[in-house]
Design a protein around this motif. Structure first.
Motif, mmCIF file in Angstrom:
data_model
loop_
_atom_site.group_PDB
_atom_site.id
_atom_site.type_symbol
_atom_site.label_atom_id
_atom_site.label_comp_id
_atom_site.label_asym_id
_atom_site.label_seq_id
_atom_site.Cartn_x
_atom_site.Cartn_y
_atom_site.Cartn_z
ATOM 1 N N PRO A 68 5.640 0.913 9.501
ATOM 2 C CA PRO A 68 4.435 0.879 9.709
ATOM 3 C C PRO A 68 3.718 -0.391 9.649
ATOM 4 C CG PRO A 68 5.007 1.515 7.380
ATOM 5 C CD PRO A 68 6.309 1.307 8.211
ATOM 6 N N ALA A 69 2.567 -0.412 9.692
ATOM 7 C CA ALA A 69 1.840 -1.822 9.928
ATOM 8 C C ALA A 69 2.180 -2.610 8.466
ATOM 9 C CB ALA A 69 0.350 -1.544 10.222
ATOM 10 N N ALA A 70 2.442 -3.650 8.402
ATOM 11 C CA ALA A 70 2.592 -4.376 7.226
ATOM 12 C C ALA A 70 1.507 -4.224 6.133
ATOM 13 C CB ALA A 70 2.755 -5.900 7.371
ATOM 14 N N ALA A 71 1.856 -3.783 4.994
ATOM 15 C CA ALA A 71 0.832 -3.800 4.052
ATOM 16 C C ALA A 71 0.445 -5.028 3.553
ATOM 17 C CB ALA A 71 1.481 -3.008 2.788
ATOM 18 N N PRO A 72 -0.683 -5.297 2.960
ATOM 19 C CA PRO A 72 -0.880 -6.601 2.515
ATOM 20 C C PRO A 72 -0.058 -6.857 1.065
ATOM 21 C CG PRO A 72 -3.114 -5.113 2.386
ATOM 22 C CD PRO A 72 -1.779 -4.031 2.899
ATOM 23 N N VAL A 73 0.389 -8.004 0.951
ATOM 24 C CA VAL A 73 1.187 -8.440 -0.100
ATOM 25 C C VAL A 73 0.420 -8.653 -1.333
ATOM 26 C CG1 VAL A 73 2.943 -9.938 -1.096
ATOM 27 C CG2 VAL A 73 2.720 -9.569 1.410
ATOM 28 N N ASP A 74 0.238 -7.572 -2.115
ATOM 29 C CA ASP A 74 -0.599 -7.740 -3.223
ATOM 30 C C ASP A 74 0.264 -6.909 -4.414
ATOM 31 O OD1 ASP A 74 -0.839 -5.048 -2.996
ATOM 32 O OD2 ASP A 74 -2.749 -5.116 -1.967
#
Ligand SMILES: Cc1cc2nc3c(=O)[nH]c(=O)nc-3n(C[C@H](O)[C@H](O)[C@H](O)COP(=O)(O)O)c2cc1C
Length: 528
Positions: A68-74
């Protein structure tokens, strides 16, 4: 003694033989059973959210590299990555005793592998080095950067370390091997979990063990005191950005503010000098970064079941018993083998920077459309000629299955009894659909003795892939660390130490133990 020789001697001495098992404690000293959870007292705790239930990514897509599209790194995404890789997946309970299971498996469920997260800082999470406690799904902040933070952007570094004592308590000298297998399983678990968030995983393979120890604080003698030491394994870059330079990470660790004292896991210890010896002989120096191997481009066939990725990662279990009747169609078997071939950008092999050196010697028992017998599956075509030369001249080497799968029949025969004997007489090797041994060439150890650990890691990565593939195929798998090494070599005709079987495995129709109760990993109904 030179390192290469020391490793070969350890390898010989830690073999199980038909007439004697490798030196071990001989009994289980329950009073000294190591605590399965390491904690750092005094290190500030950062609870992580449990958000994996909201994941919709399908396992079929992740294993095929359709991320999938990269999730925000949080903070939430870091929580999901850990929840799907190193976290607890369930508690089991029997007659008032409870024990935790995790997404990553471990020999004897002893879990020597510790996980760390290194970040420059994220919203709600200060920059520093964090130790992960799977029991509580929290991060403990071991180090806080003294400004400036190292340049870690759009990702985090995941560090892995091993506490040998946890395995040595039960398995003695052979424990070093099991810690390495477990590390490989953890590497793959992280790579799969990160991929379900659209992140790539890359091993920071240039790092020396000293670098890993410095970054994770494992070399802080005064902090450890009498507590069991953690030995550096590896650093993984996880995220969407480019990995940071190792020098910058290590420099930041040297000036950081460190906090926390590790708990002691057992009050008494038995020394296993051979483990210290092989640990010393396999220390990795700094090396030039490897170029990731090319891998193959063929699509993987879809698995039999269409399951969510987070479901597969968390429902993975080891079978304790097989029904001795379940069979799988050949297409399902091939679909389980395909993901073992390295593919660029695809988990778990995106985390693996070295060429494939581990191949399978298979005992096929119950695969419809395939004769029962002994097979070889090559994960790198170039291994064909050397393995043919090394094995019995009478083997058939008849190519079977789809053209792109390097699967060869050596001998059509019922190998159930043989597989069982080789796997320390364990029924699971005979009552399954198939069992296998992982064959590794020892040639690379002459130049680079530290590759000894990496061969086991590779076996662990192969094993984790098979565990997940088994779930998606509607069957179940089990890693097998107890096997008679030289019986496998004798069967195949392998002589000397050029090729060694390093890990065995089996998959089939599981029979659950009805006496056990299963409880959720976290929340009010989880035992603690
Ligand atoms: C390296 C390794 C070796 C193992 N060896 C054996 C074995 O010889 N026999 C067995 O029944 N299970 C074996 N297992 C399975 C473990 O017992 C199992 O992973 C552990 O109890 C945790 O259970 P889980 O996999 O369901 O989480 C092994 C697992 C690993 C990772």
């Amino acid at each position: 003694m030179d390192d290469h020789r020391a490793i070969l001697e350890y390898h010989e001495r830690s073999k199980h033989q038909l007439r004697r098992y490798a030196p071990g404690p001989g009994y289980l000293d329950w009073a000294n059973q190591p605590d399965p959870f390491r904690t750092y007292e005094g290190a500030p705790r950062e609870p992580l959210p449990l958000a994996a239930d909201g994941m919709t990514v399908r396992f079929a897509d992740v294993r095929a590299g359709r991320l999938p599209a990269a999730a925000p790194v949080d903070r939430e995404a870091i929580g999901v990555m850990l929840e799907l890789s190193l976290a607890l997946s369930a508690w089991k309970s029997f007659r008032g005793t409870s024990w935790a299971l995790r997404c990553n498996p471990s020999s004897g469920n002893l879990h020597p592998t510790e996980g760390y997260v290194v970040t420059a800082g994220l919203p709600g999470l200060d920059g520093g080095v964090y130790h992960y406690i799977s029991r509580d799904h929290v991060l403990e902040r071991r180090a806080l950067w003294h400004t400036p933070a190292p340049p870690i952007e759009n990702g985090v570094v995941v560090g892995l370390a091993s506490i040998y004592w946890r395995e040595a308590w039960k398995y003695g000298m052979r424990a070093f091997r099991y810690c390495q297998h477990d590390c490989g399983h953890a590497i793959a678990a992280v790579s799969y979990a990160a991929a379900s968030l659209g992140w790539q995983t890359r091993m920071l393979d240039a790092a020396a063990d000293e670098d890993v120890a410095a970054l994770l604080g494992l070399d802080r003698e005064a902090d450890y005191g009498v507590a069991e030491r953690e030995r550096p394994d590896c650093l993984l870059w996880v995220g969407a950005g480019e990995p940071p330079a190792i020098d910058a990470l290590v420099a930041a660790a040297h000036t950081a503010h460190w906090a926390g004292k590790p708990n002691r896991l057992s009050t008494e210890h038995v020394q296993w000098p051979d483990i210290e010896l092989v640990h010393d002989a396999t220390r990795k120096p700094r090396t030039p970064p490897s170029r990731s191997p090319a891998g193959i481009a063929v699509e993987v066939a879809t698995p039999r079941l269409d399951l969510g990725a987070s479901t597969v990662f968390r429902q993975r279990r080891s079978a304790v018993d097989f029904d001795a009747v379940t069979s799988i169609p050949a297409e399902v078997f091939y679909a389980m083998l395909e993901p073992l071939l390295p593919r660029p950008g695809t988990p778990p092999w995106n985390a693996w920077p070295w060429p494939a050196q581990v191949h399978l010697g298979l005992f096929v028992h119950r695969v419809e459309g395939l004769e029962a017998g002994l097979y070889v599956f090559l994960r790198e075509d170039a291994a064909l000629e050397p393995l043919q030369r090394a094995m019995r001249p009478e083997w058939l080497w008849r190519k079977v299955g789809p053209a792109h799968l390097p699967l060869y029949l050596l001998l059509a025969h019922d190998t159930r009894d043989t597989a069982k004997v080789i796997c320390c007489h364990q029924d699971i090797a005979a009552d399954s659909c198939f069992a296998l041994g992982m064959l590794a060439g020892f040639e690379s150890l002459v130049e680079s003795p530290w590759c000894y650990c990496r061969l086991y890691w590779e076996c662990g990565v192969v094993g984790q892939t098979l565990y997940l593939e088994a779930e998606a195929a509607g069957i179940r798998a089990t890693g097998i660390g107890c096997f008679f090494d030289d019986e496998m070599h004798r069967l195949l005709g392998l002589q000397g130490q050029a090729w060694q079987s390093l890990y065995h495995f089996t998959a089939g129709g599981a029979v659950d133990d009805p006496r056990l109760t299963t409880l959720p990993p976290y929340g009010p109904h989880a035992p603690r």
